[in-house]
Design a protein around this motif. Structure first.
Motif, PDB file in Angstrom:
ATOM      1  N   PHE A 125     111.109  48.736  22.801  1.00 40.60           N
ATOM      2  CA  PHE A 125     112.076  47.674  23.062  1.00 40.60           C
ATOM      3  C   PHE A 125     111.410  46.308  23.142  1.00 40.60           C
ATOM      4  O   PHE A 125     111.810  45.368  22.473  1.00 40.60           O
ATOM      5  CB  PHE A 125     112.824  47.977  24.363  1.00 40.60           C
ATOM      6  N   LEU A 126     110.370  46.199  23.956  1.00 40.35           N
ATOM      7  CA  LEU A 126     109.712  44.912  24.155  1.00 40.35           C
ATOM      8  C   LEU A 126     108.614  44.650  23.134  1.00 40.35           C
ATOM      9  O   LEU A 126     108.237  43.504  22.913  1.00 40.35           O
ATOM     10  CB  LEU A 126     109.151  44.832  25.571  1.00 40.35           C
ATOM     11  N   GLY A 127     108.122  45.708  22.500  1.00 36.50           N
ATOM     12  CA  GLY A 127     107.067  45.546  21.510  1.00 36.50           C
ATOM     13  C   GLY A 127     107.482  44.633  20.374  1.00 36.50           C
ATOM     14  O   GLY A 127     106.671  43.888  19.831  1.00 36.50           O
ATOM     15  N   ALA A 128     108.754  44.667  20.023  1.00 39.59           N
ATOM     16  CA  ALA A 128     109.247  43.813  18.947  1.00 39.59           C
ATOM     17  C   ALA A 128     109.174  42.335  19.314  1.00 39.59           C
ATOM     18  O   ALA A 128     109.208  41.473  18.438  1.00 39.59           O
ATOM     19  CB  ALA A 128     110.687  44.191  18.598  1.00 39.59           C
ATOM     20  N   LEU A 129     109.074  42.041  20.598  1.00 34.81           N
ATOM     21  CA  LEU A 129     109.020  40.644  21.030  1.00 34.81           C
ATOM     22  C   LEU A 129     107.605  40.073  21.060  1.00 34.81           C
ATOM     23  O   LEU A 129     107.437  38.872  21.223  1.00 34.81           O
ATOM     24  CB  LEU A 129     109.643  40.503  22.422  1.00 34.81           C
ATOM     25  N   HIS A 130     106.592  40.911  20.919  1.00 29.86           N
ATOM     26  CA  HIS A 130     105.221  40.393  20.929  1.00 29.86           C
ATOM     27  C   HIS A 130     105.050  39.390  19.799  1.00 29.86           C
ATOM     28  O   HIS A 130     105.495  39.625  18.677  1.00 29.86           O
ATOM     29  CB  HIS A 130     104.226  41.530  20.766  1.00 29.86           C
ATOM     30  N   ALA A 131     104.402  38.298  20.100  1.00 28.80           N
ATOM     31  CA  ALA A 131     104.148  37.278  19.079  1.00 28.80           C
ATOM     32  C   ALA A 131     103.164  37.835  18.054  1.00 28.80           C
ATOM     33  O   ALA A 131     102.122  38.380  18.413  1.00 28.80           O
ATOM     34  CB  ALA A 131     103.596  36.017  19.730  1.00 28.80           C
ATOM     35  N   ASP A 132     103.508  37.696  16.789  1.00 27.46           N
ATOM     36  CA  ASP A 132     102.589  38.129  15.741  1.00 27.46           C
ATOM     37  C   ASP A 132     101.571  37.012  15.479  1.00 27.46           C
ATOM     38  O   ASP A 132     101.617  35.952  16.108  1.00 27.46           O
ATOM     39  CB  ASP A 132     103.350  38.532  14.476  1.00 27.46           C
ATOM     40  N   GLY A 133     100.654  37.245  14.571  1.00 29.82           N
ATOM     41  CA  GLY A 133      99.603  36.271  14.298  1.00 29.82           C
ATOM     42  C   GLY A 133     100.135  34.910  13.880  1.00 29.82           C
ATOM     43  O   GLY A 133      99.637  33.874  14.319  1.00 29.82           O
ATOM     44  N   GLN A 134     101.149  34.894  13.023  1.00 27.62           N
ATOM     45  CA  GLN A 134     101.735  33.630  12.575  1.00 27.62           C
ATOM     46  C   GLN A 134     102.353  32.883  13.749  1.00 27.62           C
ATOM     47  O   GLN A 134     102.221  31.664  13.869  1.00 27.62           O
ATOM     48  CB  GLN A 134     102.794  33.894  11.505  1.00 27.62           C
ATOM     49  N   GLU A 135     103.025  33.598  14.647  1.00 28.70           N
ATOM     50  CA  GLU A 135     103.654  32.958  15.809  1.00 28.70           C
ATOM     51  C   GLU A 135     102.614  32.453  16.794  1.00 28.70           C
ATOM     52  O   GLU A 135     102.762  31.374  17.368  1.00 28.70           O
ATOM     53  CB  GLU A 135     104.609  33.948  16.484  1.00 28.70           C
ATOM     54  N   ARG A 136     101.530  33.206  16.989  1.00 27.89           N
ATOM     55  CA  ARG A 136     100.472  32.754  17.900  1.00 27.89           C
ATOM     56  C   ARG A 136      99.777  31.499  17.374  1.00 27.89           C
ATOM     57  O   ARG A 136      99.316  30.673  18.144  1.00 27.89           O
ATOM     58  CB  ARG A 136      99.460  33.874  18.135  1.00 27.89           C
ATOM     59  N   ALA A 137      99.704  31.352  16.066  1.00 27.43           N
ATOM     60  CA  ALA A 137      99.025  30.204  15.472  1.00 27.43           C
ATOM     61  C   ALA A 137      99.949  29.000  15.273  1.00 27.43           C
ATOM     62  O   ALA A 137      99.490  27.935  14.875  1.00 27.43           O
ATOM     63  CB  ALA A 137      98.422  30.611  14.124  1.00 27.43           C
ATOM     64  N   ALA A 138     101.227  29.151  15.554  1.00 31.10           N
ATOM     65  CA  ALA A 138     102.206  28.085  15.277  1.00 31.10           C
ATOM     66  C   ALA A 138     101.945  26.847  16.126  1.00 31.10           C
ATOM     67  O   ALA A 138     101.605  26.931  17.297  1.00 31.10           O
ATOM     68  CB  ALA A 138     103.618  28.603  15.538  1.00 31.10           C
ATOM     69  N   ASP A 139     102.119  25.686  15.492  1.00 31.25           N
ATOM     70  CA  ASP A 139     102.003  24.407  16.192  1.00 31.25           C
ATOM     71  C   ASP A 139     103.114  23.487  15.687  1.00 31.25           C
ATOM     72  O   ASP A 139     104.010  23.927  14.960  1.00 31.25           O
ATOM     73  CB  ASP A 139     100.619  23.790  15.991  1.00 31.25           C
ATOM     74  N   ALA A 140     103.070  22.237  16.056  1.00 34.60           N
ATOM     75  CA  ALA A 140     104.126  21.302  15.650  1.00 34.60           C
ATOM     76  C   ALA A 140     104.224  21.210  14.129  1.00 34.60           C
ATOM     77  O   ALA A 140     105.317  21.134  13.571  1.00 34.60           O
ATOM     78  CB  ALA A 140     103.873  19.921  16.253  1.00 34.60           C
ATOM     79  N   GLY A 141     103.108  21.239  13.456  1.00 33.37           N
ATOM     80  CA  GLY A 141     103.117  21.180  11.993  1.00 33.37           C
ATOM     81  C   GLY A 141     103.819  22.387  11.382  1.00 33.37           C
ATOM     82  O   GLY A 141     104.487  22.278  10.359  1.00 33.37           O
ATOM     83  N   THR A 142     103.662  23.539  12.010  1.00 30.38           N
ATOM     84  CA  THR A 142     104.332  24.748  11.524  1.00 30.38           C
ATOM     85  C   THR A 142     105.833  24.541  11.520  1.00 30.38           C
ATOM     86  O   THR A 142     106.513  24.883  10.555  1.00 30.38           O
ATOM     87  CB  THR A 142     103.982  25.962  12.413  1.00 30.38           C
ATOM     88  N   PHE A 143     106.367  23.969  12.595  1.00 31.46           N
ATOM     89  CA  PHE A 143     107.806  23.747  12.658  1.00 31.46           C
ATOM     90  C   PHE A 143     108.260  22.799  11.550  1.00 31.46           C
ATOM     91  O   PHE A 143     109.283  23.028  10.910  1.00 31.46           O
ATOM     92  CB  PHE A 143     108.226  23.197  14.025  1.00 31.46           C
ATOM     93  N   ARG A 144     107.495  21.749  11.315  1.00 27.37           N
ATOM     94  CA  ARG A 144     107.886  20.772  10.294  1.00 27.37           C
ATOM     95  C   ARG A 144     107.814  21.350   8.877  1.00 27.37           C
ATOM     96  O   ARG A 144     108.630  21.048   8.026  1.00 27.37           O
ATOM     97  CB  ARG A 144     107.010  19.531  10.404  1.00 27.37           C
ATOM     98  N   ARG A 145     106.792  22.192   8.634  1.00 28.21           N
ATOM     99  CA  ARG A 145     106.609  22.769   7.289  1.00 28.21           C
ATOM    100  C   ARG A 145     107.542  23.944   7.029  1.00 28.21           C
ATOM    101  O   ARG A 145     108.189  24.015   5.994  1.00 28.21           O
ATOM    102  CB  ARG A 145     105.163  23.244   7.109  1.00 28.21           C
ATOM    103  N   SER A 146     107.556  24.886   7.967  1.00 25.13           N
ATOM    104  CA  SER A 146     108.310  26.123   7.750  1.00 25.13           C
ATOM    105  C   SER A 146     108.626  26.751   9.108  1.00 25.13           C
ATOM    106  O   SER A 146     107.831  27.531   9.633  1.00 25.13           O
ATOM    107  CB  SER A 146     107.465  27.079   6.901  1.00 25.13           C
TER     108      SER A 146
END
Length: 115
Positions: free
Chosen positions: A28-49
């Motif tokens: 149930f909660l395992g699906a909520l773990h941040a994956d590598g892309q989510e852990r690396a996300a920053d403000a630029g990530t939001f602006r790009r994709s």
């Protein structure tokens, strides 16, 4: 069990899991773990994709998935109280965010003040 089925069962006070708590939390909660892309996300990530796997759509309300906290609603009273004690109540702007992601990413998601 689907989330909808879990929610209905929890509301009726029925058991929501017929497996060990460890397995339940992994599934149930395992699906909520941040994956590598989510852990690396920053403000630029939001602006790009912008990330779309998990999306915060509202403030945390009564948690149907944790019946022990029935009636717990951490933000409604807080928001109302802050609006009462603020000179400009409209300045209190509830903002749902994905707590798993970096502050820089969530800050980029934050819209400007409502007009």
């Amino acid at each position: 069990m689907s989330f909808r089925t879990l929610r209905r069962a929890a509301r009726r006070g029925e058991p929501t899991c017929r497996c060990s708590p460890t397995r339940w939390s992994e599934e149930f909660l395992g699906a909520l773990h941040a994956d590598g892309q989510e852990r690396a996300a920053d403000a630029g990530t939001f602006r790009r994709s912008p990330l779309t796997r998990v999306r915060a759509t509202g403030l945390l309300a009564k948690p149907w998935w944790l019946p022990v906290f029935e009636g717990l609603d951490p933000y409604t009273d807080l928001t109302a109280t802050l609006r009462k004690v603020t000179l400009v109540p409209e300045a209190v702007f509830p903002f749902p965010y994905d707590w798993r992601l970096a502050v820089a990413y969530n800050g980029a998601v934050l819209p400007g003040p409502p007009c």
